[in-house]
Design an enzyme around this catalytic site. Structure first.
Site, PDB file in Angstrom:
ATOM      1  N   LYS A 174      -8.282  50.504 -36.307  1.00 21.73           N
ATOM      2  CA  LYS A 174      -8.314  49.788 -35.020  1.00 21.73           C
ATOM      3  C   LYS A 174      -7.077  48.915 -34.876  1.00 21.73           C
ATOM      4  CE  LYS A 174     -10.883  45.933 -34.678  1.00 21.73           C
ATOM      5  NZ  LYS A 174     -10.130  44.740 -34.225  1.00 21.73           N
ATOM      6  N   ASN A 175      -6.745  48.176 -35.934  1.00 16.87           N
ATOM      7  CA  ASN A 175      -5.671  47.178 -35.814  1.00 16.87           C
ATOM      8  C   ASN A 175      -4.280  47.772 -35.920  1.00 16.87           C
ATOM      9  OD1 ASN A 175      -7.682  45.384 -35.384  1.00 16.87           O
ATOM     10  ND2 ASN A 175      -7.573  44.420 -37.398  1.00 16.87           N
ATOM     11  N   CYS A 177     -12.901  32.628 -29.209  1.00 19.63           N
ATOM     12  CA  CYS A 177     -13.875  33.695 -29.455  1.00 19.63           C
ATOM     13  C   CYS A 177     -14.799  33.166 -30.551  1.00 19.63           C
ATOM     14  CB  CYS A 177     -13.173  34.982 -29.878  1.00 19.63           C
ATOM     15  SG  CYS A 177     -12.511  34.866 -31.519  1.00 19.63           S
ATOM     16  N   ARG A 216      -8.039  30.652 -31.764  1.00 19.56           N
ATOM     17  CA  ARG A 216      -7.095  31.784 -31.758  1.00 19.56           C
ATOM     18  C   ARG A 216      -6.070  31.671 -30.633  1.00 19.56           C
ATOM     19  NH1 ARG A 216     -10.462  37.086 -32.863  1.00 19.56           N
ATOM     20  NH2 ARG A 216      -8.460  37.857 -33.577  1.00 19.56           N
ATOM     21  N   ASP A 232       0.259  30.527 -29.159  1.00 18.20           N
ATOM     22  CA  ASP A 232       1.492  29.724 -29.008  1.00 18.20           C
ATOM     23  C   ASP A 232       2.693  30.362 -29.704  1.00 18.20           C
ATOM     24  OD1 ASP A 232      -0.258  28.909 -31.263  1.00 18.20           O
ATOM     25  OD2 ASP A 232       1.483  27.738 -31.848  1.00 18.20           O
ATOM     26  N   GLN A 233       2.461  31.028 -30.834  1.00 14.50           N
ATOM     27  CA  GLN A 233       3.598  31.646 -31.539  1.00 14.50           C
ATOM     28  C   GLN A 233       4.154  32.837 -30.756  1.00 14.50           C
ATOM     29  OE1 GLN A 233       4.770  30.239 -34.577  1.00 14.50           O
ATOM     30  NE2 GLN A 233       3.409  28.666 -33.743  1.00 14.50           N
ATOM     31  N   ASP A 243     -10.813  39.826 -42.859  1.00 17.20           N
ATOM     32  CA  ASP A 243     -11.724  40.800 -42.223  1.00 17.20           C
ATOM     33  C   ASP A 243     -12.695  41.415 -43.214  1.00 17.20           C
ATOM     34  OD1 ASP A 243      -9.274  42.105 -39.853  1.00 17.20           O
ATOM     35  OD2 ASP A 243     -10.406  40.243 -39.950  1.00 17.20           O
ATOM     36  N   ILE A 269      -8.167  31.498 -42.833  1.00 20.54           N
ATOM     37  CA  ILE A 269      -7.468  32.019 -41.655  1.00 20.54           C
ATOM     38  C   ILE A 269      -8.125  31.524 -40.357  1.00 20.54           C
ATOM     39  CG2 ILE A 269      -6.702  34.107 -40.451  1.00 20.54           C
ATOM     40  CD1 ILE A 269      -5.407  33.799 -43.208  1.00 20.54           C
ATOM     41  N   ARG A 305     -17.154  47.740 -31.510  1.00 20.23           N
ATOM     42  CA  ARG A 305     -15.748  47.414 -31.204  1.00 20.23           C
ATOM     43  C   ARG A 305     -14.831  47.943 -32.305  1.00 20.23           C
ATOM     44  NH1 ARG A 305     -14.468  41.381 -29.889  1.00 20.23           N
ATOM     45  NH2 ARG A 305     -12.457  42.437 -29.945  1.00 20.23           N
TER      46      ARG A 305
END
Ligand code: EPZ
Length: 422
Positions: A22-23, A119, A124, A127-128, A307, A329, A399
């Site tokens: 997915k990622n 979320c 999350r 800004d970066q 994850d 994280i 998802r």
């Protein structure tokens, strides 16, 4: 809303094929916006998040074949892209929608992307992403909950990220690929999905060096070409099935994995006493006797992946002794704890650290999924709980896991999906 019903106690046996990541799929599908023409992507996972990305790209005027059927091969033609919006309705369901920002500004000079908002697992921010685009010359305004970005032509910049951000690094790589001149991204995220995107951009004609390391250098080009590419396997889906094999004292060959993407996960499985052996095209995991407690601190790659934190918490409930898990994280990635506690787990959370005492006798219960990986941990708990577990709101699961109940049934689990009536 569908739910998944599991009767625990089976030892998983057999082999399971891991789907496309997915990622990796999400940034790669977004990267198609950098080029005119038709790109073909294979081994695309059948996931709700991929569907959301499809809808985003089609909403901009691209066409995707096949239009409707859930297909693992997608052909995206971007010739018709004329709208540069990522609407709140889509972004609020998937914050990775922000990945269209870099490509749109780089190729079309403008983008209007809804701020993702928080979320379940944390604030999350992005800004970066925005700081990097501004360094490349984009004018960024925040209007009515949207990021409005404009740039005549992005120019190369020396960017130092305050924090390694996966989609931030990916957005900035894609923007830099078409910027005029040279960009460097320091303190870049090193995840395999970032490295894979670098490979894809270079296939398109970009000049990206160091993707997958903490310093990425990009020489911008005038134009990129559409490509054909197969999505790499999903290391988190693989890790989830490996934990399932370990905790059910099973014997499972997890196929189509890239072993070096799983070093931190394999190390912890071995620490816990599971047997992990490389085999032709995959990794075999055997859960033998009692599991040992583990200490885990989540870190950016190549550290232990956040994850996989929820999944290892279930493993820790099966281990004899005290395990400590620290989530560095995200600030709120313990939504699964309360649900696991209702099944009988002994877990104490203090800030970012959780202490798990085991082994606990988990008993089946009706539990609520709250976010993608929390849902996976509830499925894992159901596999080892006594009696029946009903996991509600499995849209969270859909998802990021392709047909998980079918794959688990293929390994001998007693699991079924109950479609909501009406
Ligand atoms: C990616 O999310 C993954 N999603 C997440 O996977 C994963 O958990 C996360 O990386 C960490 O590995 C995709 O790749 C689509 P980050 P991303 O930006 O990019 C902070 C899953 O389950 N941050 O690396 O959104 C942020 O708040 C999902 O598959 C800023 O402060 O994560 C977080 O604390 C969940 N400012 C940390 O950095 C920014 O501009 C890492 O976030 C960006 C991030």
């Amino acid at each position: 809303m569908d739910c998944i019903v599991i009767r625990g106690g089976r030892h998983l046996k057999g082999e399971v094929r891991i789907s496309g990541a997915k990622n990796a799929a999400l940034p790669i599908l977004a990267s198609s916006l950098l080029a005119r023409g038709t790109s073909t992507f294979k081994n695309v996972p059948l996931l709700n998040d991929v569907d959301t990305m499809r809808r985003l790209i089609v909403g901009m005027g691209a066409t995707i074949e096949p239009a409707d059927a859930a297909a693992r091969t997608l052909r995206i033609c971007t010739d018709g892209v004329s709208d540069f919006d990522a609407p709140y309705e889509l972004v609020k369901t998937m914050r990775a929608s922000v990945l269209v920002l870099g490509p749109l500004v780089a190729r079309h000079g403008r983008a209007r992307v809804s701020l993702p908002g928080g979320c379940a697992i944390g604030a999350r921010p992005i800004d970066q992403h925005l700081k990097g685009l501004e360094a490349m010359g984009a004018k960024i305004a925040l209007e009515h909950g949207y990021v409005v970005a404009k740039a005549r032509r992005l120019h190369g910049a020396a960017i130092v990220c305050d924090i390694p951000t996966v989609t931030g690094t990916e957005n900035l790589m894609m923007a830099a690929a078409l910027a005029k001149g040279r960009s460097t991204i320091e303190n870049a995220a090193r995840e395999p999905e970032v490295e894979e995107l670098g490979r894809v951009l270079n296939k398109m004609g970009a000049h990206v060096e160091g993707a997958g390391t903490s310093v990425v250098t990009v020489e911008g080009v005038e134009e990129l070409q559409p490509i054909e590419h197969a999505i790499m396997p999903d290391r988190i889906e693989a890790g989830t099935f490996m934990v399932a094999a370990a905790i059910t004292r099973g014997d499972v060959l997890v196929r189509d994995v890239v072993p070096e993407h799983l070093d931190a996960v394999v190390a912890k499985l071995r620490n816990a006493g599971a047997e992990v052996t490389p085999e032709e095209g995959g990794l075999r995991v055997r859960g033998r006797g009692e599991l040992s407690p583990i200490d885990i601190t989540t870190q950016p790659f190549p550290g232990f992946p956040t994850d996989m934190q929820a999944q290892f918490m279930v493993l820790a409930t099966r281990a004899r002794g005290q395990s400590v898990i620290t989530e560095t994280i995200f600030e709120n990635r313990y939504m699964h704890v309360q649900e696991l506690a209702r099944m009988g787990a002994d877990i104490v959370v203090d800030g970012r650290t959780s202490v798990i005492r085991g082994p606990s006798k988990l008993s089946g219960a009706k539990v609520m999924a709250t976010d993608l990986r929390a849902s996976a941990s509830l499925i894992l708990a159901g596999l080892v709980a006594e009696g029946e577990t009903e996991v509600l709101r499995v849209y969270h699961l859909d998802r990021g896991y392709e047909k998980i109940e079918r794959k688990l049934r293929g390994l001998g689990a007693d699991v079924k999906r109950v479609r909501e009536r009406g």
